[in-house]
Each structure stands twice: as C-alpha cells, then as structure tokens.
Write a protein that holds these residues in place. Structure first.
Motif, PDB file in Angstrom:
ATOM      1  N   VAL A 107     -20.311 -25.152  27.127  1.00 44.51           N
ATOM      2  CA  VAL A 107     -20.028 -25.205  25.699  1.00 44.51           C
ATOM      3  C   VAL A 107     -18.774 -26.049  25.507  1.00 44.51           C
ATOM      4  N   ASN A 108     -18.852 -27.048  24.651  1.00 49.12           N
ATOM      5  CA  ASN A 108     -17.683 -27.839  24.296  1.00 49.12           C
ATOM      6  C   ASN A 108     -17.074 -27.278  23.020  1.00 49.12           C
ATOM      7  N   LEU A 109     -15.755 -27.240  22.988  1.00 50.36           N
ATOM      8  CA  LEU A 109     -15.027 -26.586  21.913  1.00 50.36           C
ATOM      9  C   LEU A 109     -13.986 -27.527  21.320  1.00 50.36           C
ATOM     10  N   THR A 118     -13.508 -27.552  27.452  1.00 53.78           N
ATOM     11  CA  THR A 118     -14.835 -27.423  28.035  1.00 53.78           C
ATOM     12  C   THR A 118     -14.928 -26.065  28.713  1.00 53.78           C
ATOM     13  N   LEU A 119     -15.898 -25.282  28.331  1.00 57.69           N
ATOM     14  CA  LEU A 119     -16.181 -23.998  28.960  1.00 57.69           C
ATOM     15  C   LEU A 119     -17.436 -24.155  29.810  1.00 57.69           C
ATOM     16  N   THR A 120     -17.315 -23.958  31.109  1.00 54.88           N
ATOM     17  CA  THR A 120     -18.459 -24.054  32.018  1.00 54.88           C
ATOM     18  C   THR A 120     -18.656 -22.710  32.698  1.00 54.88           C
ATOM     19  N   VAL A 121     -19.854 -22.179  32.571  1.00 50.79           N
ATOM     20  CA  VAL A 121     -20.204 -20.883  33.158  1.00 50.79           C
ATOM     21  C   VAL A 121     -21.263 -21.121  34.227  1.00 50.79           C
ATOM     22  N   TYR A 122     -20.965 -20.717  35.454  1.00 50.96           N
ATOM     23  CA  TYR A 122     -21.878 -20.916  36.573  1.00 50.96           C
ATOM     24  C   TYR A 122     -22.754 -19.690  36.782  1.00 50.96           C
ATOM     25  N   ALA A 123     -23.980 -19.938  37.225  1.00 50.78           N
ATOM     26  CA  ALA A 123     -24.876 -18.847  37.581  1.00 50.78           C
ATOM     27  C   ALA A 123     -24.330 -18.123  38.810  1.00 50.78           C
ATOM     28  N   GLN A 165     -14.057 -14.616  37.119  1.00 51.24           N
ATOM     29  CA  GLN A 165     -15.432 -14.213  37.395  1.00 51.24           C
ATOM     30  C   GLN A 165     -15.973 -13.423  36.202  1.00 51.24           C
ATOM     31  N   TRP A 166     -17.049 -13.925  35.597  1.00 50.59           N
ATOM     32  CA  TRP A 166     -17.660 -13.176  34.495  1.00 50.59           C
ATOM     33  C   TRP A 166     -18.548 -12.059  35.024  1.00 50.59           C
ATOM     34  N   ALA A 167     -18.929 -12.144  36.288  1.00 46.08           N
ATOM     35  CA  ALA A 167     -19.611 -11.080  37.029  1.00 46.08           C
ATOM     36  C   ALA A 167     -19.302 -11.334  38.494  1.00 46.08           C
ATOM     37  N   ALA A 168     -19.604 -10.380  39.347  1.00 48.68           N
ATOM     38  CA  ALA A 168     -19.295 -10.530  40.761  1.00 48.68           C
ATOM     39  C   ALA A 168     -19.965 -11.779  41.315  1.00 48.68           C
ATOM     40  N   GLY A 169     -19.154 -12.678  41.887  1.00 48.49           N
ATOM     41  CA  GLY A 169     -19.689 -13.901  42.476  1.00 48.49           C
ATOM     42  C   GLY A 169     -20.125 -14.948  41.485  1.00 48.49           C
ATOM     43  N   ALA A 170     -19.755 -14.796  40.204  1.00 51.19           N
ATOM     44  CA  ALA A 170     -20.167 -15.734  39.157  1.00 51.19           C
ATOM     45  C   ALA A 170     -18.931 -16.192  38.396  1.00 51.19           C
ATOM     46  N   TRP A 171     -18.629 -17.484  38.480  1.00 49.99           N
ATOM     47  CA  TRP A 171     -17.381 -18.007  37.950  1.00 49.99           C
ATOM     48  C   TRP A 171     -17.554 -18.705  36.612  1.00 49.99           C
ATOM     49  N   ALA A 172     -16.496 -18.645  35.812  1.00 52.02           N
ATOM     50  CA  ALA A 172     -16.411 -19.394  34.557  1.00 52.02           C
ATOM     51  C   ALA A 172     -15.083 -20.136  34.556  1.00 52.02           C
ATOM     52  N   PHE A 173     -15.057 -21.297  33.888  1.00 50.24           N
ATOM     53  CA  PHE A 173     -13.879 -22.148  33.875  1.00 50.24           C
ATOM     54  C   PHE A 173     -13.661 -22.705  32.470  1.00 50.24           C
ATOM     55  N   ILE A 174     -12.409 -22.730  32.042  1.00 53.42           N
ATOM     56  CA  ILE A 174     -12.026 -23.386  30.800  1.00 53.42           C
ATOM     57  C   ILE A 174     -11.057 -24.507  31.148  1.00 53.42           C
ATOM     58  N   ASN A 175     -11.421 -25.715  30.734  1.00 52.69           N
ATOM     59  CA  ASN A 175     -10.593 -26.896  30.917  1.00 52.69           C
ATOM     60  C   ASN A 175     -10.135 -27.348  29.538  1.00 52.69           C
ATOM     61  N   MET A 190      -6.216 -20.646  25.859  1.00 59.36           N
ATOM     62  CA  MET A 190      -7.190 -20.582  26.942  1.00 59.36           C
ATOM     63  C   MET A 190      -7.532 -19.135  27.283  1.00 59.36           C
ATOM     64  N   ARG A 191      -6.504 -18.291  27.339  1.00 57.06           N
ATOM     65  CA  ARG A 191      -6.769 -16.876  27.625  1.00 57.06           C
ATOM     66  C   ARG A 191      -7.580 -16.236  26.504  1.00 57.06           C
ATOM     67  N   ALA A 192      -7.267 -16.586  25.249  1.00 61.40           N
ATOM     68  CA  ALA A 192      -8.007 -16.013  24.127  1.00 61.40           C
ATOM     69  C   ALA A 192      -9.472 -16.427  24.173  1.00 61.40           C
ATOM     70  N   ILE A 193      -9.742 -17.692  24.511  1.00 58.22           N
ATOM     71  CA  ILE A 193     -11.132 -18.141  24.643  1.00 58.22           C
ATOM     72  C   ILE A 193     -11.828 -17.362  25.746  1.00 58.22           C
ATOM     73  N   ALA A 194     -11.162 -17.251  26.895  1.00 62.29           N
ATOM     74  CA  ALA A 194     -11.762 -16.527  28.024  1.00 62.29           C
ATOM     75  C   ALA A 194     -12.102 -15.093  27.646  1.00 62.29           C
ATOM     76  N   GLN A 195     -11.199 -14.414  26.937  1.00 60.63           N
ATOM     77  CA  GLN A 195     -11.448 -13.038  26.527  1.00 60.63           C
ATOM     78  C   GLN A 195     -12.619 -12.953  25.543  1.00 60.63           C
ATOM     79  N   ALA A 196     -12.882 -14.036  24.823  1.00 68.25           N
ATOM     80  CA  ALA A 196     -13.946 -14.029  23.815  1.00 68.25           C
ATOM     81  C   ALA A 196     -15.305 -14.420  24.381  1.00 68.25           C
TER      82      ALA A 196
END
Length: 335
Positions: A107-109, A118-123, A165-175, A190-196
């Motif tokens: 998701v681009n913000l 840029t928010l990238t969420v990995y499987a 990690q949004w779940a065990a072994g599953a990473w998310a990144f905000i750039n 960045m922290r506020a986006i991550a919490q949301a």
C-alpha cells in the motif's frame, strides 16, 4: 525503464514528491509518462474499490497503540485477487494505491502534503528483500512493540524503515521518505501507521475489474494494481499484472505485461494516437498500446517488454457493459 506495477497517472494534482512510488515488478518500455523519483507524481489519494482500507478525513484522529490478536496462519501465500491489508485512520495519512501479489502486498501512502510512505506486508515465511538485498530486521535498532510484537529500525539507503512481525514469521515494513521541504522522516508517524495496520485472514477483500482479458501466453497472473479514489470520484485506473514467475522481491525488475483500463481527461486527449484500431483511435508503440474510447470513455492501456505482442492483447480486452458502474465489475477477469 518503468514498472509493471503502474497504478498512478498524472490526473489530478498533488504537491510534488521525490519519492520512488510503487517500486515493484518492473519492465522496460519506450516512454515514461509517470514521473518517478526526482519528479512529481500527480495523483489524487483516497479509496475506490477497497472497503477494507479505512481512509481518514482531513481531521482524522491519531491511532494509539493496539494489540492485534494472535493469528493462526495456515496459508503460505496471498491470493493476488484479494486485498488483505487494512490501514486504519492516522492523522495526515491517506492510502493512494494498492498492489497485490502472492508473496507480498503493498500500500502506498501520502503523508501530509508532500511526503510518501510504502507499506509492504510479506506472506508468512517469506524472506524480505529490497533494492539493497535481504532485509534482516533483527539486526536493526529495537523500537517500541507493534501489536504486541518487537519492532526494529533499519537504515536502507537514505531512508529509515520500521519493521515488525504482523504474525509469527511474517514481516511488515514501512519505508517513509522525506518530504520535498527537506524534513526528516517522522518516527512517530511511522509507528502510528504500523499500529493502524491489520492483516486479515486469507479471504481478504475480493478484487474486481471492469474488464476481462484472455491469459496472455506464456504468462500467469501475478497481481493487480489499483489507484485508490473516494467513493464519489469517478476516476478509475486499475489493472492486472502478468509475468512468467511470481515476484518475490517488490523492487526487482521483471519481464511481463500489464493490462490497465483508465478513464478521465488524460485519456480523453488521445495523446500520442498514431493509428486506428477496430474503429478506435490508438497509440501503438513497441512496448505500449493504448486504445482510446474503448467504451464509456475508458481506454485500454497495455504495457510490456519487447518480447510481448501487445496489440492482440489490447484488442482482446473486453470492458463490462457499464465500466463506470462498479457494481458490474467482475471478480474473475482472466478468461
């Protein structure tokens, strides 16, 4: 060189940005109409087609810390025809495009007037990479927990990245990239986006398209891109992405084909039209074909590498009878 994932056009103006938006699966093409890093990306931000994305108004409230429930992950990848990432209200933050793929979703913000993230969420179980190589979050500086899990600050080039990690072994990144005024990325934002951020179960939100197209050989469907608009905004740019392999790295260059449809004033100008295709004005080049006025003021825009024969692909696109009516869009667009 431009990108296979190309949901953005210069339709309605936003302030200029230096951000490199949607660094994802890339392909070569002859012309670059979308202005990337070092220039202005002109796009209006808000949601269309994505009820899973919570969009803030101008006076949206900040999101405080939240703890996500523990997720039982029983799937190794995402469905490219479903969106699973939700971004809740964060003051001054609005999503403006969404890209799906099997191994990640992005998701681009817009941040404030001229910043972007840029928010990238990995499987689950997927190794995170970027243009600099493999990302190893645990080697970064520990940050405050996100959703009850540890977070880390990483330096990637000139940008700072928040990983968790949004779940065990599953990473998310905000750039988060600096605004044009030279201000530094804001860790609090960045922290506020991550919490949301919430990642829903594998069902997610079904993606629909206002067209169908035969599967272009030798490719497979690898993802979708959509420029997000508010419910009342009639502008549409949305499409399908095809390649011979699923992109594990959103920032790596891949060969493939993108099939988009778009309406609005830019396509109404018939820019670059050089021939007639099936009774419609068209722009036909080696690595891009646009058929204007295909139906209901929509144009068909197909881009790809030199190996792909784009004109037959473009001619094979069939818009739904009323593409401006999103209730008529189809969830199985590849025939």
């Amino acid at each position: 060189m431009t990108r296979l994932l190309d949901p953005l056009r210069d339709e309605d103006p936003l302030p200029p940005s230096r951000v490199d938006i949607d660094q994802a699966v890339r392909i070569g093409r002859r012309r670059v109409r979308v202005r990337w890093s070092g220039a202005a990306v002109i796009v209006v931000v808000v949601a269309v087609l994505v009820p899973v994305l919570g969009l803030p108004g101008n006076g949206g409230s900040s999101v405080g810390p939240a703890t996500q429930p523990e997720l039982a992950i029983d799937y190794p990848e995402f469905d490219p025809m479903r969106r699973v990432v939700e971004v809740g209200d964060v003051r001054g933050v609005e999503p403006f495009s969404y890209t799906t793929a099997r191994q990640w979703q992005r998701v681009n913000l817009q941040i404030g007037k001229s910043g972007f993230a840029t928010l990238t969420v990995y499987a689950p179980g997927r190794e995170a990479t970027d243009a600099e190589g493999i990302m190893q979050p645990e080697t970064g500086t520990p940050g405050q927990p996100v959703g009850g899990r540890a977070s880390y600050w990483l330096s990637r080039g000139s940008n700072e990245v928040l990983a968790w990690q949004w779940a065990a072994g599953a990473w998310a990144f905000i750039n988060l990239q600096s605004a044009d005024d030279g201000s530094e990325p804001d860790r609090d934002t960045m922290r506020a986006i991550a919490q949301a951020v919430q990642v829903h179960d594998k069902a997610g939100e079904q993606v629909a398209m206002p067209f169908t197209v035969p599967l272009p050989a030798p490719y497979q469907l690898i993802g979708t891109t959509t420029q997000l608009r508010s419910a009342g905004d009639p502008f549409v740019r949305t499409g399908l992405l095809f390649a011979t392999e699923d992109p594990a790295d959103p920032d790596r260059q891949y060969s493939g084909v993108s099939v988009h449809v778009e309406n609005g004033s830019k396509m109404a100008m018939h820019a670059g039209a050089n021939q007639n295709v099936d009774g419609h004005p068209a722009m036909v080049a080696d690595q891009e074909v646009i058929i204007f006025d295909a139906a209901d003021d929509f144009a068909v825009d197909v881009e790809g590498t030199g190996e792909a024969d784009l004109l037959p692909i473009a001619r094979g696109v069939q818009l739904v009878p009323a593409p401006s009516d999103r209730s008529t869009w189809v969830t199985q667009p590849v025939s």
